[in-house]
Design an enzyme around this catalytic site. Structure first.
Site, PDB file in Angstrom:
ATOM      1  N   ASP A 291      -2.255   0.531  -0.366  1.00 10.68           N
ATOM      2  CA  ASP A 291      -1.370   1.681  -0.141  1.00 10.68           C
ATOM      3  C   ASP A 291       0.072   1.305   0.135  1.00 10.68           C
ATOM      4  O   ASP A 291       0.958   2.152   0.025  1.00 10.68           O
ATOM      5  CB  ASP A 291      -1.879   2.510   1.045  1.00 10.68           C
ATOM      6  CG  ASP A 291      -1.660   1.802   2.374  1.00 10.68           C
ATOM      7  OD1 ASP A 291      -1.012   2.372   3.265  1.00 10.68           O
ATOM      8  OD2 ASP A 291      -2.117   0.656   2.515  1.00 10.68           O
TER       9      ASP A 291
ATOM     10  N   ASP B  51      -7.298  -3.442   0.721  1.00  8.46           N
ATOM     11  CA  ASP B  51      -6.403  -3.603   1.862  1.00  8.46           C
ATOM     12  C   ASP B  51      -7.065  -2.981   3.095  1.00  8.46           C
ATOM     13  O   ASP B  51      -8.018  -2.203   2.970  1.00  8.46           O
ATOM     14  CB  ASP B  51      -5.075  -2.915   1.548  1.00  8.46           C
ATOM     15  CG  ASP B  51      -4.110  -2.954   2.724  1.00  8.46           C
ATOM     16  OD1 ASP B  51      -3.935  -4.036   3.301  1.00  8.46           O
ATOM     17  OD2 ASP B  51      -3.552  -1.895   3.062  1.00  8.46           O
TER      18      ASP B  51
ATOM     19  N   ASP C   6       1.167  -4.296  -0.868  1.00  7.60           N
ATOM     20  CA  ASP C   6       0.036  -4.312  -1.802  1.00  7.60           C
ATOM     21  C   ASP C   6       0.486  -4.206  -3.256  1.00  7.60           C
ATOM     22  O   ASP C   6      -0.298  -4.490  -4.165  1.00  7.60           O
ATOM     23  CB  ASP C   6      -0.922  -3.144  -1.510  1.00  7.60           C
ATOM     24  CG  ASP C   6      -1.498  -3.207  -0.114  1.00  7.60           C
ATOM     25  OD1 ASP C   6      -1.876  -4.310   0.312  1.00  7.60           O
ATOM     26  OD2 ASP C   6      -1.547  -2.163   0.551  1.00  7.60           O
TER      27      ASP C   6
END
Length: 657
Positions: A545, A345, A549
């Protein structure tokens, strides 16, 4: 327009009472609320008390009952599971381990049997706790969406349950409230924090015609929305569903011994029964035959194999924990070393997740510090993330901030205040750059910053463009090095999966050394990317995080969450958590896992050779029981000590090289 909405609806005068809120579910299961944890704790406590008493030569009455408690508390659940499997005509290692522990106790090896029982009980408790904590976080995710909404009707306003909203309803969302449904803005303007859905670090401006998501947080303006989707079909509901489905359908990954447990268990049981029954059929002595069969069961029991697998992985877990990476189980540690593809990410993972002033371009007639100080003074009363970034930048330069008067904020445009007798405006270029001198220079600066993937903010002093500020999410220290090491470990290019816009994603990828960039992704898009790699035979590691996600973390073969800024759902769904948000720890723990897997292989070879030699001796000749126990225990100690090598600090340093 936002002010018009606020004037029209100054208060929520509900014509229907709000439905009673459902009983709150516990947000986080307590450690000892699970029976598996309580039984494992009792078994471990009894073992830890009995162990020193046994070694010190205390009388049997002092430590015998404690071992009995250990065996009963830790062994009844795997024993029952083994018997249940036996009724279904399967034989698993749970039952074999209980039988081996009882067999060890039968010949006086209470310590060995207790150790096996404790290992199995603690392992089962950790697995149960991890499963329950994930379920808690999935339930807590539903709280992102408000339980009630203000629906607008021909008769005025009514407060209804958010789940009662139907497609086509119109709802009012006041400043600071969470949006109750996925929909389209019909009236008003505001900034909406969409980080939970898209991962964008900055609130997104929303105007008439824009799409919004349930669970996101409204900013300073009032919005009138048209509901476009039922509550069960909202993005936040789909995230919950995807996490549950991914967690439930992911193929179970087991330790090596568990993959061969069926054949091994059946083989040991059949061989033991044969060694006992066949000689008796030919008239052999009962006592000597039973002793030989018992010796075979002891030397063939998988104690050394279990310890060949667990100590290296548990040592790697302990070492990683000392360096700020919490790996949740031995299975998770084993999986990390097998990954062949990494997806990361952007916001909060590769970057810090908070905007900072990256550059200040003063326009003719103004100095950088002058414009920045004026902008910070005007932004000081605001709570907007961009405002905090501007104020922080001014303070980092040591600038004095004058008092601001007549402060006001207009959603979608920015703030206005009187600073030192001058009118200062700070905000969006679209809302401030209309016409006038120096506008062309300001627009060029804005275009240049936006082409770089940065957010441009304009500063006007007395109606004249004074400066253009570039704000960006700063790359974490060590991110380029982490990307390079992950590339070297897996032999594949790490991919950047983000919900942010393409230009910002491209800038982050360029700074971190990544070439595979996929931007503008919703949570289901990230899951689709993971599934596509898995269909190609890849073992995927996802590093993230946020709530957005979590579905990808659950769907991946392994998941690592960043700890400080990570959402509860991401932290519980991931297999490992980087507590200090050091992205460089991700490739290090992968390398450490690979070293642990190599030690597991070494230990399995040692254990197999020792067990094979003892079994052949017992079958081909006469293996005295004490010597068989000594050889069995010696191999167990040997593989245990070999696995403990990963406890040393040097093991982490070598993995980091």
């Amino acid at each position: 327009m936002a002010s018009t909405l606020a004037d029209e609806h100054p208060a929520a005068t509900a014509t229907a009472p709000a439905p009673p809120a459902p009983a709150a579910l516990p947000r986080r299961t307590r450690l000892f609320a699970l029976p598996e944890v309580r039984w494992a704790a009792l078994a471990a406590l009894a073992f830890l008390i009995a162990f020193p008493l046994d070694l010190a030569g205390a009388p049997a009455w002092a430590w015998g009952p404690l071992y009995a408690v250990c065996y009963a508390a830790g062994g009844w659940e795997p024993g029952w599971a083994g018997l249940t499997a036996l009724r279904e005509r399967t034989l698993d290692v749970d039952l074999l381990m209980v039988v081996a522990a009882i067999g060890a106790a039968a010949i006086g090896q209470y310590l060995d049997g207790g150790l096996l029982i404790v290992i199995f009980a603690v392992s089962g408790a950790l697995e149960a706790l991890a499963t329950r904590r994930t379920e808690d976080s999935v339930r807590g995710l539903l709280d992102l969406a408000p339980s009630t909404a203000v629906r607008l009707t021909a008769d005025g306003e009514e407060t209804v349950a958010a789940t009662a909203l139907a497609v086509g309803d119109t709802v009012l969302v006041r400043p600071g409230e969470r949006l109750p449904a996925d929909g389209t803005v019909l009236d008003g303007a505001s900034e909406v924090d969409q980080a939970s859905i898209t991962g964008e670090p900055l609130p997104a401006e929303k105007r008439v015609g824009d799409t919004v998501f349930a669970g996101t947080l409204n900013g300073t303006g009032a919005l009138r929305l048209r509901v476009d989707k039922d509550a069960s079909e909202s993005v936040i509901a789909r995230i919950v569903t995807m996490v549950e489905e991914a967690s439930g359908t992911k193929a179970p990954t087991q330790l090596f011994i568990e993959k061969i447990e069926q054949r091994y268990s059946v083989g040991v049981v059949v061989a033991t029964l044969a060694l006992f029954a066949v000689p008796l059929a030919f008239g052999a002595d009962l006592t000597s035959t039973l002793l030989r069969a018992m010796t075979f069961m002891i030397v063939a029991s998988p104690c050394a194999v279990v310890l060949a697998t667990m100590p290296p992985l548990l040592s790697a877990i302990a070492n990683a924990g000392r360096h700020g990476v919490l790996v949740k189980s031995a299975v998770a540690m084993e999986r990390l070393g097998s990954v062949t593809r990494v997806a990361m990410d952007k916001t909060g993972t590769l970057t810090e997740g908070t905007p900072r002033v990256a550059a200040v371009r003063a326009l003719p007639g103004f100095a950088e510090d002058e414009a920045l100080a004026a902008a910070a003074a005007a932004e000081l009363p605001s709570e907007h993330p961009l405002a905090r970034a501007v104020v922080t930048a001014a303070r980092d330069r040591g600038l004095d901030l004058a008092d601001a008067e007549d402060f006001s904020s207009v959603p979608g445009q920015g703030v206005r205040a009187e600073v030192g007798g001058r009118t200062v405006r700070v905000g969006s270029p679209a809302g401030l750059l209309d016409s006038g001198d120096r506008v062309a220079d300001a627009r060029k600066a804005v275009a240049a910053y936006e082409d770089e993937g940065r957010t441009a903010v304009v500063v006007l002093i007395d109606g004249t463009p004074a400066a253009v500020l570039a704000l960006a999410d700063r790359l974490r220290p060590g991110a380029p090095g982490a990307v390079a090491r992950l590339r070297a470990l897996t032999g594949a290019e790490p991919a950047l999966l983000t919900g942010d816009n393409a230009r910002t994603a491209a800038r982050t990828a360029d700074e971190s050394g990544m070439s595979d960039v996929r931007a503008g992704l919703l949570p289901e898009d990230k899951v689709a990317a993971v599934r596509a790699w898995q269909e190609q035979g890849e073992r995927v590691l996802v590093v993230g995080d946020g709530v957005n996600d979590a579905p990808a973390l659950a769907a991946a073969d392994s998941g690592v969450a960043m700890g400080r800024a990570g959402s509860d759902l991401a932290l519980e769904t991931a297999d490992a958590v980087v507590v200090r948000d050091e992205v460089g720890a991700v490739p290090t723990v992968v390398a450490l896992s690979r070293r642990a897997r190599k030690l597991v292989t070494q230990n399995l070879v040692i254990a197999s050779v020792c067990i094979g030699g003892l079994v052949i001796w017992d079958l081909a000749g006469h293996l005295p029981l004490p010597l068989g126990v000594l050889g069995h225990e010696g191999s167990t100690v040997l593989v245990g000590l070999n696995g403990l090598r990963l406890l040393r600090a040097a093991a982490w340093r070598r993995a980091a090289d």
